[in-house]
Scaffold this motif. Sequence first.
Motif, PDB file in Angstrom:
ATOM      1  N   THR A 133       0.839  -1.201   0.000  1.00  0.00           N
ATOM      2  CA  THR A 133       0.000   0.000   0.000  1.00  0.00           C
ATOM      3  C   THR A 133       0.874   1.251   0.000  1.00  0.00           C
ATOM      4  OG1 THR A 133      -0.144  -0.008   2.413  1.00  0.00           O
ATOM      5  CG2 THR A 133      -1.889  -1.161   1.196  1.00  0.00           C
ATOM      6  N   SER A 134       0.412   2.272  -0.658  1.00  0.00           N
ATOM      7  CA  SER A 134       1.207   3.499  -0.816  1.00  0.00           C
ATOM      8  C   SER A 134       0.542   4.699  -0.148  1.00  0.00           C
ATOM      9  CB  SER A 134       1.422   3.784  -2.310  1.00  0.00           C
ATOM     10  OG  SER A 134       0.176   3.794  -3.002  1.00  0.00           O
ATOM     11  N   CYS A 135      -0.249   4.444   0.885  1.00  0.00           N
ATOM     12  CA  CYS A 135      -0.933   5.540   1.582  1.00  0.00           C
ATOM     13  C   CYS A 135       0.004   6.316   2.500  1.00  0.00           C
ATOM     14  CB  CYS A 135      -2.085   4.980   2.429  1.00  0.00           C
ATOM     15  SG  CYS A 135      -3.331   4.137   1.474  1.00  0.00           S
ATOM     16  N   CYS A 136       1.063   5.672   2.967  1.00  0.00           N
ATOM     17  CA  CYS A 136       1.958   6.269   3.962  1.00  0.00           C
ATOM     18  C   CYS A 136       3.165   6.895   3.273  1.00  0.00           C
ATOM     19  CB  CYS A 136       2.405   5.206   4.962  1.00  0.00           C
ATOM     20  SG  CYS A 136       3.590   5.806   6.180  1.00  0.00           S
ATOM     21  N   PRO A 137       3.293   8.231   3.292  1.00  0.00           N
ATOM     22  CA  PRO A 137       4.426   8.882   2.629  1.00  0.00           C
ATOM     23  C   PRO A 137       5.774   8.489   3.224  1.00  0.00           C
ATOM     24  CG  PRO A 137       2.709  10.482   3.153  1.00  0.00           C
ATOM     25  CD  PRO A 137       2.346   9.210   3.854  1.00  0.00           C
ATOM     26  N   THR A 138       5.790   8.178   4.527  1.00  0.00           N
ATOM     27  CA  THR A 138       7.050   7.767   5.150  1.00  0.00           C
ATOM     28  C   THR A 138       7.539   6.450   4.553  1.00  0.00           C
ATOM     29  OG1 THR A 138       6.694   8.932   7.237  1.00  0.00           O
ATOM     30  CG2 THR A 138       8.087   6.983   7.315  1.00  0.00           C
ATOM     31  N   ILE A 139       6.614   5.516   4.334  1.00  0.00           N
ATOM     32  CA  ILE A 139       6.987   4.239   3.715  1.00  0.00           C
ATOM     33  C   ILE A 139       7.444   4.469   2.280  1.00  0.00           C
ATOM     34  CG2 ILE A 139       6.131   2.003   2.930  1.00  0.00           C
ATOM     35  CD1 ILE A 139       6.574   2.234   5.966  1.00  0.00           C
ATOM     36  N   ASN A 140       6.740   5.312   1.563  1.00  0.00           N
ATOM     37  CA  ASN A 140       7.127   5.603   0.181  1.00  0.00           C
ATOM     38  C   ASN A 140       8.537   6.193   0.119  1.00  0.00           C
ATOM     39  OD1 ASN A 140       4.517   4.808  -0.356  1.00  0.00           O
ATOM     40  ND2 ASN A 140       3.726   6.891  -0.613  1.00  0.00           N
ATOM     41  N   LEU A 141       8.837   7.097   1.077  1.00  0.00           N
ATOM     42  CA  LEU A 141      10.179   7.675   1.146  1.00  0.00           C
ATOM     43  C   LEU A 141      11.224   6.630   1.498  1.00  0.00           C
ATOM     44  CD1 LEU A 141       9.588  11.089   2.977  1.00  0.00           C
ATOM     45  CD2 LEU A 141      10.615  10.780   0.721  1.00  0.00           C
ATOM     46  N   MET A 142      10.871   5.770   2.439  1.00  0.00           N
ATOM     47  CA  MET A 142      11.805   4.730   2.878  1.00  0.00           C
ATOM     48  C   MET A 142      12.194   3.817   1.718  1.00  0.00           C
ATOM     49  SD  MET A 142      11.312   2.145   6.097  1.00  0.00           S
ATOM     50  CE  MET A 142      12.696   1.238   6.800  1.00  0.00           C
ATOM     51  N   ILE A 143      11.206   3.443   0.935  1.00  0.00           N
ATOM     52  CA  ILE A 143      11.485   2.562  -0.209  1.00  0.00           C
ATOM     53  C   ILE A 143      12.246   3.311  -1.296  1.00  0.00           C
ATOM     54  CG2 ILE A 143      10.403   1.259  -2.085  1.00  0.00           C
ATOM     55  CD1 ILE A 143       8.217   0.455  -0.071  1.00  0.00           C
ATOM     56  N   SER A 144      11.828   4.540  -1.590  1.00  0.00           N
ATOM     57  CA  SER A 144      12.476   5.310  -2.661  1.00  0.00           C
ATOM     58  C   SER A 144      13.927   5.635  -2.339  1.00  0.00           C
ATOM     59  CB  SER A 144      11.707   6.621  -2.897  1.00  0.00           C
ATOM     60  OG  SER A 144      10.397   6.364  -3.333  1.00  0.00           O
ATOM     61  N   SER A 186       4.851  13.386   7.676  1.00  0.00           N
ATOM     62  CA  SER A 186       5.261  13.208   6.276  1.00  0.00           C
ATOM     63  C   SER A 186       4.190  13.659   5.287  1.00  0.00           C
ATOM     64  CB  SER A 186       5.635  11.747   6.001  1.00  0.00           C
ATOM     65  OG  SER A 186       4.567  10.879   6.288  1.00  0.00           O
ATOM     66  N   LYS A 187       2.938  13.850   5.754  1.00  0.00           N
ATOM     67  CA  LYS A 187       1.912  14.409   4.859  1.00  0.00           C
ATOM     68  C   LYS A 187       2.260  15.846   4.470  1.00  0.00           C
ATOM     69  CE  LYS A 187      -1.139  11.076   4.471  1.00  0.00           C
ATOM     70  NZ  LYS A 187      -1.384  10.431   3.165  1.00  0.00           N
ATOM     71  N   ILE A 188       2.930  16.566   5.376  1.00  0.00           N
ATOM     72  CA  ILE A 188       3.360  17.930   5.061  1.00  0.00           C
ATOM     73  C   ILE A 188       4.334  17.897   3.896  1.00  0.00           C
ATOM     74  CG2 ILE A 188       4.414  20.032   5.987  1.00  0.00           C
ATOM     75  CD1 ILE A 188       3.642  19.036   8.785  1.00  0.00           C
ATOM     76  N   TYR A 189       5.187  16.873   3.898  1.00  0.00           N
ATOM     77  CA  TYR A 189       6.108  16.670   2.779  1.00  0.00           C
ATOM     78  C   TYR A 189       5.352  16.278   1.515  1.00  0.00           C
ATOM     79  CZ  TYR A 189       8.853  13.564  -0.208  1.00  0.00           C
ATOM     80  OH  TYR A 189       9.399  12.931  -1.286  1.00  0.00           O
ATOM     81  N   GLU A 190       4.416  15.342   1.657  1.00  0.00           N
ATOM     82  CA  GLU A 190       3.736  14.775   0.499  1.00  0.00           C
ATOM     83  C   GLU A 190       3.020  15.821  -0.344  1.00  0.00           C
ATOM     84  OE1 GLU A 190       0.817  10.975  -0.370  1.00  0.00           O
ATOM     85  OE2 GLU A 190       0.287  12.327   1.261  1.00  0.00           O
ATOM     86  N   ILE A 191       2.419  16.811   0.307  1.00  0.00           N
ATOM     87  CA  ILE A 191       1.627  17.783  -0.462  1.00  0.00           C
ATOM     88  C   ILE A 191       2.494  18.860  -1.103  1.00  0.00           C
ATOM     89  CG2 ILE A 191      -0.323  17.442   1.087  1.00  0.00           C
ATOM     90  CD1 ILE A 191       0.345  20.409   2.045  1.00  0.00           C
TER      91      ILE A 191
END
Length: 576
Positions: A133-144, A186-191
């Motif tokens: 799932t890609s709902c969590c920006p922290t996880i997306n950052l961790m993987i990227s 991390s939502k502050i980052y995402e937007i």
Amino acid sequence: MSYISVKSLNCKNCYKCLKYCTVKSIKYRNDKVEVIDEKCILCGECINICPQEAKKVISDIDKVKELVTNKNVKKIVSIAPSYISAYPDKNKLVSGLLKLGFDGVEETAVGAAYVTEEYKKLINKMEMDNILTSCCPTINLMISKYSPELINNLAPVLSPVLVHGKLIKEKYGPETSVIFIGPCLSKIYEINQDEDSRNVDFAITFQDLDKWLLDENINLETITPKEFDTDSPYSRVYPISQGILYDLKNHFKDKDSGDKISKYDLLSVSGLKDVENILNEISNGKIKNVFIEINACSNGCVNGPMMPKNRTSVLEDTIKIKRYAEEIKDNENKFDRNDLNKKFFNEKIEDFIPGEDKLKDILMQIGKIKKDDELNCGSCGYDTCRDKAIAVYQGKAELYMCLPYISEMAQSLSNVTLNVTPNYIIAVNEDMKIKEFNLAAQKLFKISRNDALNKYLFDFIDPSDFVKVFETQKDIRKKKVRYENLGITIIQTIVYVKDQKIAMGILKNITEEEENVEKMYNLKLDTVNMAQNVINKQMRVAQEIASLLGETTAETKVTLNKLKKLIINEGNNINE
């Protein structure tokens, strides 16, 4: 762009943030701590665990406060579904937000329903080996940033807040300002990242909201409630562990699927340590055909780093959210769209790893000469001594961030000081039991330190001054004492150490000095006596000389008179 600010003056270099940072995006240089922005995944852990509150979130709160004063712009809030655990009366929260100056309030859960539909499409296609799932920006950052080889496992779907922002602007017009409020840093980052983020304008946290309400004297307990702007928000269960899986199975007609849908086993993983483990398992090819609900925060967003500080417990909050989500029954609404795709990119930053010789050189500088010296205790925040040495080479850590080494050095210096000084150092507790006994004292009393420890002071010397120090808790300084049993004279200083409840005696042996003083006194006394004897002798000689001179003068006078008379008489005889 920085999202975490650091108050260096507050930081006490305890390394706690580094210990808890899964990706080690903390730098210590020149006794100052910094967050390495390009390596940070914005989990917020370092903010919450800092005992000195040295780290703060940089949010859009000031911009939002300015925005609400602009009457020409429509301002709609998208509030994260975890709000129900922090603000149980949802309608009073809506009223409070409207009072702050917003024009409408909707639940981000509306967007989550569309995301669940997209996940269902991916499951039905069965094209991906695993779906994360890609709902969590922290996880997306961790993987990227740290496992970019797994990007193709990330569901290529916008997060619920980005979907909801798109829906709000479609509903109210493209000029509408969308403000997200939630428990996530991390939502502050995402937007603020790319074209996909353009539909959400600002993000603030629940903690920001709490303070803002307080500053405006808005009491949610007494305020008149108002309704949300949406009638039937779906997928409110997203914030809890297994929430997405629950939504997949129960809201979209897969109730009897158990722990598997189509070819995919269903798994929920939360907390960065467990996430790190599952990513390693996937990288090693040990996990295939699994749909994984993956969250950075343990137990899900309900345990987000920016949840209000006055919350109850995670488990209680989880129950609240689940019960609230169950108020929405099955629905026949369609959430099918073709514009919710998201692309993820490799953002990995390669750090140069030093060679073995350089690593050994760094390790040797902190006393780690052989493998057994590498304790890997983790006190510096790194898992191993070699990891810390690599960080030193990369400029992310100080060489001497090593508690065992510093402790050993301090102990060594302490021992040198105790043993080199010629003074006798004795420390005792309130019972007069010896707790410290330096080398000079061992030589004086002819007993080893080990044998002396826990013996009583009165076995060696009169303890009365030490007892007095404990009774008064006042130091005795530079008192001259004679210990006849030892044949020594000392200058005695006894210091009361309150924290340890001990009295530390520093005894300076001045026996030789005292003997030299006495010898000098006796020498002076002998000299005085000798001088007095000489004076007395001289007086006697003078008196004797005077006496002799007196007798001689009288005899001379008689002789001269006789001579005079003789001369006179001789002259008379001639004239005759």
